[in-house]
Scaffold this motif. Structure first.
Motif, PDB file in Angstrom:
ATOM      1  N   PRO A 104       0.806  -1.216   0.000  1.00 62.41           N
ATOM      2  CA  PRO A 104       0.000   0.000   0.000  1.00 62.41           C
ATOM      3  C   PRO A 104       0.844   1.272   0.000  1.00 62.41           C
ATOM      4  O   PRO A 104       0.392   2.307  -0.503  1.00 62.41           O
ATOM      5  N   VAL A 105       2.058   1.218   0.540  1.00 63.42           N
ATOM      6  CA  VAL A 105       2.952   2.368   0.414  1.00 63.42           C
ATOM      7  C   VAL A 105       3.278   2.601  -1.068  1.00 63.42           C
ATOM      8  O   VAL A 105       3.244   3.730  -1.561  1.00 63.42           O
ATOM      9  N   SER A 106       3.550   1.523  -1.791  1.00 65.14           N
ATOM     10  CA  SER A 106       3.887   1.642  -3.216  1.00 65.14           C
ATOM     11  C   SER A 106       2.701   2.126  -4.035  1.00 65.14           C
ATOM     12  O   SER A 106       2.865   2.920  -4.971  1.00 65.14           O
ATOM     13  N   SER A 107       1.498   1.663  -3.704  1.00 67.02           N
ATOM     14  CA  SER A 107       0.345   2.147  -4.464  1.00 67.02           C
ATOM     15  C   SER A 107       0.107   3.626  -4.196  1.00 67.02           C
ATOM     16  O   SER A 107      -0.388   4.350  -5.072  1.00 67.02           O
ATOM     17  N   THR A 108       0.481   4.112  -3.005  1.00 66.41           N
ATOM     18  CA  THR A 108       0.405   5.544  -2.721  1.00 66.41           C
ATOM     19  C   THR A 108       1.373   6.310  -3.606  1.00 66.41           C
ATOM     20  O   THR A 108       1.049   7.375  -4.148  1.00 66.41           O
ATOM     21  N   VAL A 202       6.178   1.821 -14.118  1.00 62.32           N
ATOM     22  CA  VAL A 202       5.762   3.206 -13.858  1.00 62.32           C
ATOM     23  C   VAL A 202       6.982   4.082 -13.608  1.00 62.32           C
ATOM     24  O   VAL A 202       7.081   5.202 -14.141  1.00 62.32           O
ATOM     25  N   ALA A 203       7.928   3.594 -12.801  1.00 60.80           N
ATOM     26  CA  ALA A 203       9.125   4.389 -12.520  1.00 60.80           C
ATOM     27  C   ALA A 203       9.916   4.665 -13.793  1.00 60.80           C
ATOM     28  O   ALA A 203      10.360   5.801 -14.032  1.00 60.80           O
ATOM     29  N   ARG A 204      10.088   3.650 -14.624  1.00 56.96           N
ATOM     30  CA  ARG A 204      10.839   3.862 -15.872  1.00 56.96           C
ATOM     31  C   ARG A 204      10.096   4.799 -16.804  1.00 56.96           C
ATOM     32  O   ARG A 204      10.718   5.569 -17.541  1.00 56.96           O
ATOM     33  N   GLY A 205       8.768   4.748 -16.762  1.00 58.29           N
ATOM     34  CA  GLY A 205       8.000   5.689 -17.565  1.00 58.29           C
ATOM     35  C   GLY A 205       8.210   7.127 -17.125  1.00 58.29           C
ATOM     36  O   GLY A 205       8.054   8.061 -17.922  1.00 58.29           O
ATOM     37  N   GLN A 206       8.564   7.304 -15.837  1.00 58.20           N
ATOM     38  CA  GLN A 206       8.862   8.635 -15.312  1.00 58.20           C
ATOM     39  C   GLN A 206      10.336   8.987 -15.463  1.00 58.20           C
ATOM     40  O   GLN A 206      10.759  10.087 -15.102  1.00 58.20           O
ATOM     41  N   GLY A 207      11.123   8.024 -15.974  1.00 56.53           N
ATOM     42  CA  GLY A 207      12.544   8.271 -16.213  1.00 56.53           C
ATOM     43  C   GLY A 207      13.411   8.243 -14.976  1.00 56.53           C
ATOM     44  O   GLY A 207      14.505   8.823 -14.961  1.00 56.53           O
ATOM     45  N   VAL A 208      12.948   7.574 -13.899  1.00 61.01           N
ATOM     46  CA  VAL A 208      13.699   7.540 -12.646  1.00 61.01           C
ATOM     47  C   VAL A 208      13.675   6.126 -12.073  1.00 61.01           C
ATOM     48  O   VAL A 208      12.933   5.260 -12.541  1.00 61.01           O
ATOM     49  N   SER A 209      14.484   5.899 -11.035  1.00 65.45           N
ATOM     50  CA  SER A 209      14.450   4.626 -10.318  1.00 65.45           C
ATOM     51  C   SER A 209      13.241   4.596  -9.396  1.00 65.45           C
ATOM     52  O   SER A 209      12.625   5.631  -9.096  1.00 65.45           O
ATOM     53  N   TRP A 210      12.908   3.404  -8.916  1.00 65.59           N
ATOM     54  CA  TRP A 210      11.785   3.292  -7.980  1.00 65.59           C
ATOM     55  C   TRP A 210      12.066   4.077  -6.698  1.00 65.59           C
ATOM     56  O   TRP A 210      11.179   4.744  -6.167  1.00 65.59           O
ATOM     57  N   GLN A 211      13.292   4.003  -6.176  1.00 64.46           N
ATOM     58  CA  GLN A 211      13.622   4.762  -4.971  1.00 64.46           C
ATOM     59  C   GLN A 211      13.462   6.259  -5.211  1.00 64.46           C
ATOM     60  O   GLN A 211      12.892   6.970  -4.389  1.00 64.46           O
ATOM     61  N   LYS A 212      13.936   6.752  -6.359  1.00 66.46           N
ATOM     62  CA  LYS A 212      13.829   8.183  -6.665  1.00 66.46           C
ATOM     63  C   LYS A 212      12.366   8.596  -6.796  1.00 66.46           C
ATOM     64  O   LYS A 212      11.957   9.646  -6.284  1.00 66.46           O
ATOM     65  N   LEU A 213      11.572   7.778  -7.472  1.00 70.92           N
ATOM     66  CA  LEU A 213      10.149   8.085  -7.610  1.00 70.92           C
ATOM     67  C   LEU A 213       9.473   8.124  -6.243  1.00 70.92           C
ATOM     68  O   LEU A 213       8.664   9.017  -5.957  1.00 70.92           O
ATOM     69  N   SER A 214       9.810   7.168  -5.385  1.00 71.49           N
ATOM     70  CA  SER A 214       9.212   7.106  -4.050  1.00 71.49           C
ATOM     71  C   SER A 214       9.604   8.319  -3.220  1.00 71.49           C
ATOM     72  O   SER A 214       8.772   8.913  -2.525  1.00 71.49           O
ATOM     73  N   GLU A 215      10.860   8.687  -3.284  1.00 75.74           N
ATOM     74  CA  GLU A 215      11.329   9.846  -2.524  1.00 75.74           C
ATOM     75  C   GLU A 215      10.654  11.131  -2.997  1.00 75.74           C
ATOM     76  O   GLU A 215      10.160  11.919  -2.190  1.00 75.74           O
ATOM     77  N   ASP A 216      10.648  11.336  -4.304  1.00 72.98           N
ATOM     78  CA  ASP A 216      10.151  12.605  -4.839  1.00 72.98           C
ATOM     79  C   ASP A 216       8.632  12.727  -4.729  1.00 72.98           C
ATOM     80  O   ASP A 216       8.103  13.830  -4.535  1.00 72.98           O
ATOM     81  N   LYS A 220       9.670  12.519   0.622  1.00 74.52           N
ATOM     82  CA  LYS A 220      10.091  13.893   0.905  1.00 74.52           C
ATOM     83  C   LYS A 220       8.892  14.817   1.125  1.00 74.52           C
ATOM     84  O   LYS A 220       8.858  15.553   2.125  1.00 74.52           O
ATOM     85  N   PRO A 221       7.898  14.821   0.239  1.00 69.81           N
ATOM     86  CA  PRO A 221       6.753  15.710   0.480  1.00 69.81           C
ATOM     87  C   PRO A 221       6.017  15.422   1.788  1.00 69.81           C
ATOM     88  O   PRO A 221       5.489  16.340   2.411  1.00 69.81           O
ATOM     89  N   ALA A 222       5.982  14.158   2.197  1.00 75.06           N
ATOM     90  CA  ALA A 222       5.261  13.792   3.418  1.00 75.06           C
ATOM     91  C   ALA A 222       6.131  13.856   4.662  1.00 75.06           C
ATOM     92  O   ALA A 222       5.643  13.558   5.767  1.00 75.06           O
ATOM     93  N   GLY A 223       7.393  14.218   4.512  1.00 73.09           N
ATOM     94  CA  GLY A 223       8.269  14.284   5.669  1.00 73.09           C
ATOM     95  C   GLY A 223       8.597  12.930   6.261  1.00 73.09           C
ATOM     96  O   GLY A 223       8.868  12.818   7.458  1.00 73.09           O
ATOM     97  N   MET A 224       8.601  11.899   5.429  1.00 80.54           N
ATOM     98  CA  MET A 224       8.931  10.547   5.882  1.00 80.54           C
ATOM     99  C   MET A 224      10.433  10.358   5.747  1.00 80.54           C
ATOM    100  O   MET A 224      10.937   9.678   4.852  1.00 80.54           O
ATOM    101  N   THR A 225      11.170  10.963   6.664  1.00 85.56           N
ATOM    102  CA  THR A 225      12.620  11.104   6.510  1.00 85.56           C
ATOM    103  C   THR A 225      13.391   9.822   6.769  1.00 85.56           C
ATOM    104  O   THR A 225      14.561   9.721   6.392  1.00 85.56           O
ATOM    105  N   ARG A 226      12.761   8.840   7.419  1.00 87.27           N
ATOM    106  CA  ARG A 226      13.471   7.597   7.746  1.00 87.27           C
ATOM    107  C   ARG A 226      12.947   6.420   6.936  1.00 87.27           C
ATOM    108  O   ARG A 226      13.196   5.264   7.283  1.00 87.27           O
ATOM    109  N   PRO A 265       9.230  -2.944  -4.414  1.00 85.02           N
ATOM    110  CA  PRO A 265       7.903  -2.331  -4.308  1.00 85.02           C
ATOM    111  C   PRO A 265       6.883  -3.212  -3.594  1.00 85.02           C
ATOM    112  O   PRO A 265       5.913  -2.711  -3.028  1.00 85.02           O
ATOM    113  N   ALA A 266       7.100  -4.514  -3.623  1.00 87.49           N
ATOM    114  CA  ALA A 266       6.166  -5.451  -3.007  1.00 87.49           C
ATOM    115  C   ALA A 266       6.493  -5.747  -1.559  1.00 87.49           C
ATOM    116  O   ALA A 266       5.590  -6.058  -0.773  1.00 87.49           O
ATOM    117  N   GLY A 267       7.778  -5.673  -1.185  1.00 90.17           N
ATOM    118  CA  GLY A 267       8.129  -6.093   0.166  1.00 90.17           C
ATOM    119  C   GLY A 267       9.416  -5.544   0.725  1.00 90.17           C
ATOM    120  O   GLY A 267       9.839  -5.980   1.785  1.00 90.17           O
TER     121      GLY A 267
END
Length: 512
Positions: A104-108, A202-216, A220-226, A265-267
């Protein structure tokens, strides 16, 4: 990741809900039509005792819990130890692996990245190089929604055994085309790597890695710093909660470290109770946090919609559904209930449960292999809020469900005890050599000077000493997240078949 095969999703939630239905009193107490602050307050006040009692009964070393209600964090605590044998305590900032609560974090993340709810339904159509399914028509039509809701036709946990053998994400996604398919969009089977393929696309369609997509998009926007999607971030966290497994004497030890990067993304995400409380607040405020819009409300709501029936009938006669990374159900008052559990047999269990209409949610993180604590804390909490008290003793019911899950796949043959009159093995030369398999790759059988055989599997490779059982049948002890005890190895007519790899008839290797 071993994610509760008989429980269906995710971990635990589908069968859990069924168990809940079966175990609850009949008829159940009337639920409160709307949860008052006082009702939620009583449930929050009961949490300390509930958690302590369940830690005492199970021995799970460490727990962190967050509760959000009406936009506020009303409970945020840690309990126990980050690692047995050491003094460091769990607190709200201890870093836990999420296991399948990653879904569910990934679907967000994807809801925020795609923004348009309809984008979930656009076919991947070759957007992920190397990914295909066995049926070309399905390959050309499968969408992120199909893969996130486990209705692509891939079999249960497709690809997980490849991960256990050491194959990386690229190899696994490239070889899902070998898996047999059940009817597309008409059958449900939980697949970590199907979901991973969609997220990667989806991440490759955005031109970034999954970690980069998740962070951006989210962290980062939600202040989930850890919070991170990379194992390395968890492994290097100075205050990480180490995974533990239970020993035969009932004590717990941090014997394994589970690297789930192949199916991130799954686990593979990790986070803290404090960060997850911010994620809960975002969901319970329809995609906003601290007055800032992070995910479009309609995009987030799309992830809550039932996409496929995951269980046709529960004990209460109601169906259970899977949405986009969420287990979707409706409580006795007709309220939408969202949940997901996560579990690593190698040492992690987690749960998130929400009632969006009541703006109420809980997340429970533990550093012990699944024995029911995380799920039963959440079930007790919502029972107390809705009915005034727990409707049953959830812990043994959930523990039994997990035990049933971890027994799936075990051989019916007792390989530790050869039958009376067992036939001797042939000379080792009859078995040694290199064998090939289009899905599992190369297998090699070698013999030591005393004739003892070793089977090598996977890219590293992993080596398994073979024990003779009867004639041309041997066995070895499985290892990893999906270990099932001893499994058979059968030699016949220039072929080698590995029992636990053969659930989908992919486990036969041909001698070269």
């Amino acid at each position: 990741m071993r994610t509760l095969r008989t429980l269906g999703a995710a971990g635990a939630a589908v069968l859990l809900t069924a168990s809940a239905a079966t175990a609850a009193p009949s008829p159940p107490p009337a639920p409160r039509p709307q949860l008052t602050d006082a009702a939620v307050g009583r449930a929050v006040a009961a949490l300390d005792g509930s958690i302590a009692e369940k830690m005492r009964r199970t021995g799970v070393p460490g727990v962190a819990v967050a509760v959000v209600h009406n936009g506020e964090v009303v409970y945020l605590k840690g309990f126990g130890l980050r690692r047995t044998g050491e003094s460091a305590k769990v607190d709200p900032d201890s870093v836990f692996q999420l296991a399948s609560v990653s879904k569910p974090v990934s679907s967000t993340v994807i809801a925020g990245a795609l923004a348009d709810p309809g984008a979930w339904d656009k076919p991947l159509a070759g957007s992920l190089a190397g990914f295909a399914l066995k049926d070309p028509w399905v390959t050309s039509h499968v969408t992120p929604a199909d893969l996130f809701s486990h209705r692509s036709g891939l079999p249960d946990h497709a690809g997980d055994l490849l991960e256990d053998l050491g194959y990386d994400r690229a190899y696994i996604l490239d070889h899902l085309r070998e898996e047999p398919l059940t009817p597309f969009r008409a059958s449900y089977a939980y697949t970590n790597f199907g979901l991973t393929a969609a997220a990667e696309a989806v991440a490759r369609g955005q031109g970034v890695s999954w970690q980069k997509l998740s962070e951006d998009t989210l962290f980062k926007p939600a202040g989930m710093t850890r919070t991170s999607t990379e194992f390395d971030a968890y492994a290097k966290a100075p205050d990480r909660a180490w995974g533990h497994v239970r020993n035969p004497d009932g004590t717990w030890s941090p014997r394994y470290v589970r690297d789930a990067d192949a199916q991130t993304p799954a686990g593979g995400a990790s986070s803290t109770a404090r960060d997850m409380s911010r994620w809960l607040r975002l969901h319970l405020d329809t995609g906003s946090l601290d007055g800032k819009r992070i995910v479009p409300a309609d995009a987030l709501a799309r992830t809550y919609q039932p996409e496929i029936v995951s269980q046709a009938v529960t004990g209460r006669g109601t169906p259970q559904f899977y949405g986009l990374g969420w287990n979707v159900s409706y409580d006795d008052a007709g309220r939408l209930r969202l949940s997901h559990s996560g579990g690593f047999a190698l040492g992690v269990n987690s749960n998130v449960t929400m009632l969006p209409l009541e703006r109420l949610g809980i997340v429970v993180l533990t550093n012990g292999a699944p024995v029911g604590l995380a799920d039963s804390v959440a079930l007790d909490f919502f029972d107390t809020a809705q009915y005034g008290k727990p409707t049953t003793d959830w812990l043994p019911l959930v523990a039994a469900s997990y035990a049933q899950t971890f027994s799936v796949g075990r051989s019916e043959t007792d390989y530790a005890h050869p039958p009376a009159g067992a036939k001797p093995a042939r000379d080792s030369a009859a078995y040694t050599g290199t064998y090939d398999n289009p899905y599992y790759g190369k297998a090699t059988v070698t013999a030591a000077g005393d004739g003892a055989l070793t089977l090598s599997l996977g890219p590293k490779p992993m080596r398994f000493p073979l024990t003779h059982y009867d004639g041309d049948t041997f066995s070895f002890e499985t290892t990893g997240e999906n270990a099932v005890g001893r499994t058979g190895v059968f030699f016949t007519d220039g072929k080698l078949r590995v029992e636990y790899l053969d659930e989908n008839h992919l486990g036969t290797f041909t001698r070269q």
